[in-house]
Design a protein around this motif. Structure first.
Motif, PDB file in Angstrom:
ATOM      1  N   VAL A 212      -5.928 -13.565 -17.814  1.00  0.00           N
ATOM      2  CA  VAL A 212      -6.001 -12.035 -18.554  1.00  0.00           C
ATOM      3  C   VAL A 212      -5.120 -11.928 -16.902  1.00  0.00           C
ATOM      4  O   VAL A 212      -5.068 -10.158 -16.849  1.00  0.00           O
ATOM      5  N   CYS A 213      -5.929 -11.870 -15.596  1.00  0.00           N
ATOM      6  CA  CYS A 213      -5.900 -10.957 -14.467  1.00  0.00           C
ATOM      7  C   CYS A 213      -4.221 -10.789 -14.572  1.00  0.00           C
ATOM      8  O   CYS A 213      -3.478 -11.275 -14.401  1.00  0.00           O
ATOM      9  N   PRO A 214      -3.273  -9.104 -14.621  1.00  0.00           N
ATOM     10  CA  PRO A 214      -2.362  -9.246 -14.909  1.00  0.00           C
ATOM     11  C   PRO A 214      -1.600  -9.198 -12.627  1.00  0.00           C
ATOM     12  O   PRO A 214      -0.279  -8.937 -12.716  1.00  0.00           O
ATOM     13  N   VAL A 215      -2.944  -8.676 -11.818  1.00  0.00           N
ATOM     14  CA  VAL A 215      -1.989  -9.284 -10.093  1.00  0.00           C
ATOM     15  C   VAL A 215      -2.730 -10.626 -10.119  1.00  0.00           C
ATOM     16  O   VAL A 215      -3.790 -11.385 -10.555  1.00  0.00           O
ATOM     17  N   GLY A 216      -2.436 -10.365  -8.285  1.00  0.00           N
ATOM     18  CA  GLY A 216      -3.738 -11.798  -7.601  1.00  0.00           C
ATOM     19  C   GLY A 216      -4.330 -11.349  -7.631  1.00  0.00           C
ATOM     20  O   GLY A 216      -4.947 -11.778  -6.435  1.00  0.00           O
ATOM     21  N   ALA A 217      -5.655 -10.253  -8.123  1.00  0.00           N
ATOM     22  CA  ALA A 217      -6.770 -10.548  -7.765  1.00  0.00           C
ATOM     23  C   ALA A 217      -7.658 -11.511  -7.912  1.00  0.00           C
ATOM     24  O   ALA A 217      -8.761 -12.002  -7.163  1.00  0.00           O
TER      25      ALA A 217
END
Length: 360
Positions: A212-217
């Protein structure tokens, strides 16, 4: 049939009918991807998501048939419900495009430019958003906000410096697991996603925070720095699993499985949640029943050199001349040079033009 009334709403000159209570964003997605605004925090399968990133701002140029006055300010489409006769401008509005460019600039103020080493590169929603709505330069002159890396167990790595605080991972832990062990600490520019006292996240469904994370966090430790997604071949596969649906996407290079993820729809949202056993422990092709290659949108770099459903042109020569070649023309009848009565093997030495002189 449902007795719920249907409202007509027009988005970028595309009209759809949706039930009452539908948000503008949901209506736009029904109208098609050409008019649907981007979303970084909204997730249709998570209750309470949306209203945080402001990338889905739209202009309501007509409130409804009963009250046609336009809304004075841009509204978040993920939080605003439609009215009958409403008219909405998204990509056709200069105000929206200008505001969205400003939102992207804010999101990138503290975001590190480490796409070349980020595992999310190639499937990052922020990358796509910056490419479509961002600007070439930045006006920010101050030091970027940074955080120490957090290890959330042996399977998940947290890079808080890349986080845009969309809260998706917190909602997944709230709504999908029995006990949430991470959340948002501090406030303002010091706010960060972390676990209390560096606790590990070991719930059997917690791996879904990666999807679900939209970035590379939030990244998969079992896949970190092993390959690029555009070099891998996504395959639909399934297995009998007692904990989840068992329907996944395998990312292969040859016969080697580099990672396992949940299947996602065209909006980048998970179709069905999968358990940690399927995601992290089943990394052999023999563990799965392969259904076939997964269709990837052509705008994605992952689709490079992957042609699903490609129909090669049929070979027409065999249909015209049959399996054996045929002589279409006797060149000796039309040529003024060739002489078929001359055998080259009987000519002494190399042949010259005088050997074929008709007057000879």
């Amino acid at each position: 049939m449902s007795d719920q009334p249907l409202f007509k709403v027009t988005i970028d000159n595309v009209t759809v009918e949706v039930p009452a209570g539908t948000t503008i964003l949901q209506a736009a997605r029904q109208a098609g991807p050409e008019v649907a605004p981007p979303a970084m925090c909204y997730y249709s399968k998570l209750e309470g998501s949306g209203g945080k990133c402001r990338t889905c701002l739209v202009e309501v140029s007509k409130g409804s048939e009963k009250d046609p006055r336009p809304m004075p300010k841009l509204v978040a489409s993920c939080r605003t419900t439609v009215m009958d006769g409403m008219e909405v401008k998204n990509y056709t509005s200069e105000r929206v495009l200008d505001a969205r460019a400003g939102v992207v600039e804010f999101l990138l103020i503290n975001h590190p430019l480490d796409c070349p080493i980020c595992d999310q590169a190639g499937e990052c929603h922020l990358q796509d958003l910056a490419y479509e709505h961002g600007k070439a330069g930045t006006r920010y002159e101050f030091q970027r906000r940074t955080f120490e890396k957090h290890t959330l167990g042996d399977k998940i790595q947290l890079h808080m410096t890349r986080c845009i605080l969309c809260y998706r991972c917190v909602m997944v832990a709230d709504q999908l697991t029995k006990k949430r062990e991470h959340g948002v600490l501090d406030r303002g520019e010091h706010a960060e996603i972390t676990s209390y006292l560096e606790k590990n996240l070991d719930n059997e469904f917690i791996g879904n925070v990666i999807d679900v994370c939209p970035v590379g966090a939030l990244t998969d430790k079992t896949f970190r720095f092993k390959n690029r997604v555009w070099f891998l071949k996504p395959l639909n596969a399934h297995r009998d699993c007692e904990k989840c649906c068992g329907k996944v996407t395998l990312w292969n290079r040859g016969d080697e499985v580099f990672r396992v993820t949940a299947r996602k729809d065209q909006w980048g949202e998970v179709e069905d949640w999968i358990c940690n056993d399927c995601r992290f422990d089943k990394k052999k092709t023999s563990d799965w029943v392969i259904e076939g290659p997964r269709e990837i949108a052509r705008h994605s770099v992952i689709s490079a050199n992957k042609y699903i459903g490609l129909k090669k042109p049929t070979e027409t020569i065999d249909e015209v001349i049959g399996k054996k070649p045929r002589l279409f023309m006797d060149i000796n009848k039309v040529s003024g040079v060739n002489r078929k009565d001359i055998d080259l093997s009987l000519i002494e030495g190399p042949a010259h033009s005088i050997d074929f002189d008709k007057d000879k």
